[in-house]
Scaffold this active site. Structure first.
Site, PDB file in Angstrom:
ATOM      1  N   ASN A 162       2.360  49.445 -14.417  1.00 49.57           N
ATOM      2  CA  ASN A 162       3.449  49.490 -13.453  1.00 49.57           C
ATOM      3  C   ASN A 162       3.152  48.545 -12.297  1.00 49.57           C
ATOM      4  OD1 ASN A 162       5.880  50.792 -12.183  1.00 49.57           O
ATOM      5  ND2 ASN A 162       4.349  51.255 -10.624  1.00 49.57           N
ATOM      6  N   GLU A 163       4.076  47.599 -12.082  1.00 51.22           N
ATOM      7  CA  GLU A 163       3.942  46.656 -10.975  1.00 51.22           C
ATOM      8  C   GLU A 163       2.555  46.014 -11.001  1.00 51.22           C
ATOM      9  OE1 GLU A 163       5.019  49.158  -7.716  1.00 51.22           O
ATOM     10  OE2 GLU A 163       7.148  49.104  -8.189  1.00 51.22           O
ATOM     11  N   THR A 164       2.270  45.412 -12.143  1.00 47.52           N
ATOM     12  CA  THR A 164       0.959  44.817 -12.385  1.00 47.52           C
ATOM     13  C   THR A 164       1.071  43.299 -12.420  1.00 47.52           C
ATOM     14  OG1 THR A 164       1.374  45.122 -14.729  1.00 47.52           O
ATOM     15  CG2 THR A 164       0.061  46.794 -13.640  1.00 47.52           C
TER      16      THR A 164
END
Length: 1012
Positions: free
Chosen positions: A412-414
């Protein structure tokens, strides 16, 4: 081996020589670190006796000074030890025995008789250890588990601490099906399905073994659908053999949310004609397809994903969610019309997927939050580089047979394509049947493009040529029972990027809140669909339906969750993130019914829901109140005190016509909504004005608790007036006591600012509701819950009357109703000797304390207390100061600095003083938008002879920038601000402030304020 885990003690088929025994009950536990606690001779007589799943954090006190801070919900963490003896029955002689942990948070180390079995740092993974060499010739051994959740914040939200999921002992023959040793792949061919089963058979003996494998497929009805018996094959000594039978299933029943049909693969290993092992695996037959232009297809049908993101905690029960409560929560979201959930941002215990398989909820199964640091002491910062491949592999092998899992999410949101490529490759190797995505990583490696909050931008289009899924949207904020007619945007209205949502009235008409003055973000958000980041629920639903490429989305979130309290609400006393459509105590908010009106078929389940309530003690009569009716009917009609206010046709092709809306002049009485389909009345709802609080009403979701310590009942206590009408502002304390089998495990109310421990049998109601969670007893028996409350308007708005009520409800068996009586006294110093018999409501002074003593069958069973006049909801227009979100320096990660409290004018609990030394402070600030410009405002104090000091700012991966902090008049009392402009990236932003060649200024906090 995956199975539903609702059994009480033992899951076994002993005749077939494989046993699976629950290891959940009667552990010894203590917080703290203890030398020698792993050894058999250690004295644990003073330790608590507990059952797992267990979360010690939720049993503690919320405290602003706890290291977990706003990110992890201000609850205690630290180190905990678990100890339990394992008795070794004679029938296990010569067998292989292992211990299985479904989930431990975090950094667990497991010992047997003082010998280390292994260590797993990731808190969201299942793992096992071999006990075989340690139990030979023994009749019992000691299992000890050290759990280290010291380093904080350990994540960007509440994690819990401890053995939060089930534990098992598995005993099997030397030749057996390996753990997670069957991979089942089905493929539709015309009106038949081909089912391939790759079975890994392990031999731990020192000689080769000749084995026959009999496999059979059981249909959802239980009847045999197919069978195959192998020729004899050899499993090498200390080796493995893979056997891959295939089956043809005619006219298969396909798995889907509407029809969650489950097949079962039964595997039997035979040696010399004798059964030596059995293994059972549930699976479903279904197909998925992702298309860049048309979206998502299940079993050939193009459907929209109507998803919800979920964190693990269940509010007052923390991360150790009982199976019964977990199933109830998943049923709640499905009953709303949701067809999929996202395990944001980490895997769940196996029982979660078993339930989703059975009730029909598709799953986006997510493995990591970040591939690098997102919080100061999280897995990405400490353990990812060493452990990601092991954890990823175990996760895929564990979950790949679940038909509910339709897509893997790797993060996630990497950031980072190189690591993404490696992980996607492993996914393809271990499971070639599913696509892979991630939440806003923007990685080119992802076969399905996932995007978080930016999807909400008004003119957003798919930025790729790949299939698209909204991984985290839409974001709206609601506090149950709170209403505002003025539109609220988290970062303010921005033309072109933010949906222009008209105010419902020219001026705000609701004048109450939790305190009389606070910042723009520290408020109770509205339960109308007008409190948002960029988009509202209805407009985003229209966007989803009008764009074929948008496969659907996962709303943030299904439930309020503990933690991330500083991000939206500014922190203490806010302890949670109130983005859920259901609050932390499992009470649905109005938004729940909005989704239900949009997602459920009115022809099958017609519904209407009215908001707001119709109790407004300080509202001038004639004030026009926006009354909204959510309904899945074709038309809705509204009445006020019997007067027909008109029929409205609902239009799902227009976001502002998806629900009925009336401006209704306020007058006490009742409003009634009716829903019509094809001109026929099919449903209705009536809401009445309540007078002052005078009673409590108990309702439960389970009045037949089953013995064994696994079953749960949720008992909701509603505050009512003397006629039984719900009083929506009720905030009186409700006291509970259980008689008979079981225990009160926790209490809650859903309040975002209630920071009392949940581990107590009383709770202050929030917006009229409180809840008790009752766990069944080990033995069969009657169970009766009694509740009592001293009732009245806390601020004495329209009444100075106090009332006392007692209610009771049966939860198991047929308990006799208790004969109760009440005595009371007025005064903070009053005692039972001053008490008199209660008969009817009585007048009280403007400010006072009322006490009550509740007797049941002439025995004192409850003591109650309530204060009036100087606490509770504030009934005036709140003065909201438009400030950003504060991140206190003392809650950040820091070195070289010291916590200090001397002086005045600072915020929080104190500030950081470098005391002549060098060092630094590091904050992690999250945004779900990205690309937005903000002010970083550093609040500081310091008097330097040279007129100021330099410090270095390092923002994300940018080069250091020197900042000049001009001197203030002194070091402790004169606080000033220095601000710099930065553009935030999606996800976590790392902000470091370091000294630069000399000691730094005293730092109070970082403020992040949107530039409007």
């Amino acid at each position: 081996m995956k199975r539903l885990t609702f059994l009480l003690f033992v899951l076994c088929i002993s005749v077939f020589a494989r046993e699976r025994v629950s290891f959940d009950f009667d552990w010894k536990f203590s917080r703290g670190d203890f030398s020698g606690a792993e050894k058999t001779g250690f004295d644990d007589d003073g330790w608590s006796v507990i059952d797992v799943p267990h979360d010690w954090s939720i049993e503690g006190d919320y405290d602003k000074s706890n290291p977990s801070g706003p990110r992890c919900g201000y609850l205690p963490t630290g180190i905990g030890w678990y100890r339990k003896e394992l008795e070794i029955p004679a029938r296990w002689e010569g067998k292989d025995v292992r211990i299985d942990f479904d989930g431990v948070f975090r950094k667990s180390t497991v010992f047997v008789d003082g010998k280390k079995l292994g260590h797993r740092p990731y808190g969201w993974i299942s793992f096992s250890y071999d006990l075989t060499p340690h139990i030979q010739g023994r009749d019992k051994v000691l299992i000890a588990v050290r759990v280290d959740n010291t380093k904080q914040p350990a994540a960007r939200w509440y994690t819990g601490s401890g053995i939060y999921a089930h534990t098992w002992i598995t005993a099997a023959e030397k030749v057996r099906v390996a753990k997670w040793g069957a991979q089942i792949i089905s493929e539709l061919k015309g009106d038949s399905a081909r089912v391939d089963a790759g079975i890994k058979i392990r031999n731990t003996s020192d000689s080769a073994r000749k084995i026959v494998c009999r496999t059979a497929v059981a249909a959802p009805s239980g009847k045999k659908a197919a069978e195959e018996v192998s020729d004899e094959f050899v499993v090498p000594a200390c080796g493995e053999f893979k056997y891959s039978p295939a089956f043809n299933i005619k006219s298969p029943k396909l798995w889907s949310p509407d029809s969650p049909s489950l097949y079962r693969l039964n595997i039997e290993l035979l040696e010399g004609g004798n059964t030596i092992d059995t293994y059972t695996e549930n699976f479903g037959i279904r197909t998925t397809r992702w298309d860049a232009d048309k979206g998502f297809f299940l079993n050939g049908n193009n459907i929209k994903i109507r998803g919800m993101c979920m964190h693990i905690d269940a509010g007052p029960l923390g991360a150790a969610v009982p199976d019964k409560i977990l199933e109830q929560r998943l049923e709640m979201v499905k009953d709303m019309g949701c067809n999929s959930v996202r395990t944001s941002h980490y895997p769940r215990p196996p029982v979660f997927y078993d339930i989703c398989d059975r009730i029909g909820l598709m799953v986006m199964d997510e493995i990591f939050d970040g591939w690098k640091r997102k919080a100061a002491q999280d897995y990405g910062a400490l353990d990812f580089d060493r452990w990601w491949k092991t954890d990823l592999t175990d996760w895929l092998r564990r979950d790949r047979n679940h038909p509910s899992v339709i897509i893997w999410s790797l993060g996630n949101e990497t950031h980072g394509n190189e690591i993404a490529e490696k992980m996607v490759r492993i996914c393809g190797q271990l499971d070639p049947t599913r696509k892979v995505t991630s939440g806003s990583s923007s990685s080119k490696m992802m076969p399905v493009f996932g995007e978080n909050g930016r999807t909400e931008a008004v003119s957003y289009k798919n930025p790729s040529d790949k299939p698209f899924i909204g991984t985290e949207c839409v974001h709206t904020w609601h506090v149950r029972g709170s209403y505002r007619t003025q539109t609220w945007y988290r970062d303010g209205f921005k033309k072109g990027r933010t949906l222009d949502i008209p105010d419902l009235t020219e001026r705000e008409i609701f004048h109450y809140d939790w305190t009389d003055s606070h910042s723009y973000k520290r408020c109770f958000n509205s339960s109308y669909d007008n409190s948002t980041v960029r988009d509202n629920v209805r407009h985003f639903e229209l966007k989803t339906q009008n764009n074929d490429w948008l496969s659907g989305s996962y709303r943030w979130t299904a439930f309020d969750y503990i933690g991330e309290a500083g991000y939206i609400s500014g922190g203490w006393p806010f302890k949670l993130f109130n983005s859920g459509v259901i609050d932390m105590a499992n009470f649905p908010k109005d938004a729940y019914y909005l989704y239900k009106s949009l997602w459920k078929d009115g022809a099958k389940e017609p519904m209407v829901h009215i908001l707001p309530h119709w109790t407004h003690p300080k509202m001038p009569e004639g004030t026009e109140i926006p009354v909204h009716v959510y309904s899945n009917c074709q038309e809705v009609k509204l009445y006020c005190n019997g007067e027909n206010l008109g029929l409205q046709e609902l239009d799902v092709s227009r976001w502002d016509k998806m629900n009925g809306e009336w401006l209704v002049p306020w007058e006490p009485g009742e409003i009634k909504a009716e829903g019509y389909i094809d001109g026929k009345l099919v449903c209705s709802e009536t809401v009445r004005t309540a007078s002052s609080p005078a009673g409590i009403k108990l309702e439960t979701d389970n009045s037949s608790l089953k013995a064994g310590g696994r079953d749960y009942a949720q008992v909701a206590a509603s505050i009512t007036d003397e006629s039984g009408n719900f009083y929506p502002y009720g905030e009186n304390r409700v006291y509970f006591r259980l008689f008979g089998a079981g225990e009160i495990k926790a209490t809650g109310s859903g309040s975002p600012i209630d920071v009392e421990t949940h581990n107590k049998p009383d709770r202050k109601a929030f917006m009229g509701l409180a809840k008790a969670y009752v766990r069944s007893g080990q033995e069969t028996g009657d169970a009766l819950l009694l509740a009592a409350s001293i009732l009245g308007e806390k601020r004495q708005i329209t009444s100075n009357k106090a009332a006392i009520d007692v209610a009771q409800i049966a939860l198991a068996g047929s308990p006799e109703r208790l004969e109760t009586k009440v005595k009371y006294a007025v005064g903070e110093q009053a005692g039972i000797s001053d008490a008199k018999q209660y008969y009817a409501p009585f007048s009280i002074p403007e400010k006072c304390v009322v006490k009550a003593w509740i007797y049941a069958d002439d025995e004192l069973v409850l003591e109650c207390e309530e204060s009036f006049g100087d606490e509770g909801l504030v009934w005036q227009q709140a003065k909201l100061e438009e400030k950003g979100v504060y991140y206190e320096a003392e809650s950040a990660d820091f070195d070289g600095a010291n916590f200090a409290k001397a002086g005045r004018g600072y915020t929080g609990t104190g500030y950081l003083d470098f005391k002549g030394s060098e060092g630094g402070i590091e904050w992690s600030v999250t945004t779900d938008g990205g690309g937005e410009s903000v002010w970083l405002i550093f609040h500081y104090a310091g008097s330097d002879p040279d007129g100021g000091r330099d410090m270095e700012l390092i923002f994300n991966d940018h080069s250091p920038e020197k900042l000049r902090f001009e001197s203030t008049s002194n070091w402790q009392n004169d606080w000033r601000s220095l601000k710099v402009k930065r553009k935030m990236r999606l996800g976590s932003n790392i902000i470091k402030l370091n000294t630069a060649g000399q000691s730094g200024m005293n730092i109070d906090k970082l403020e992040v304020r949107a530039i409007r």
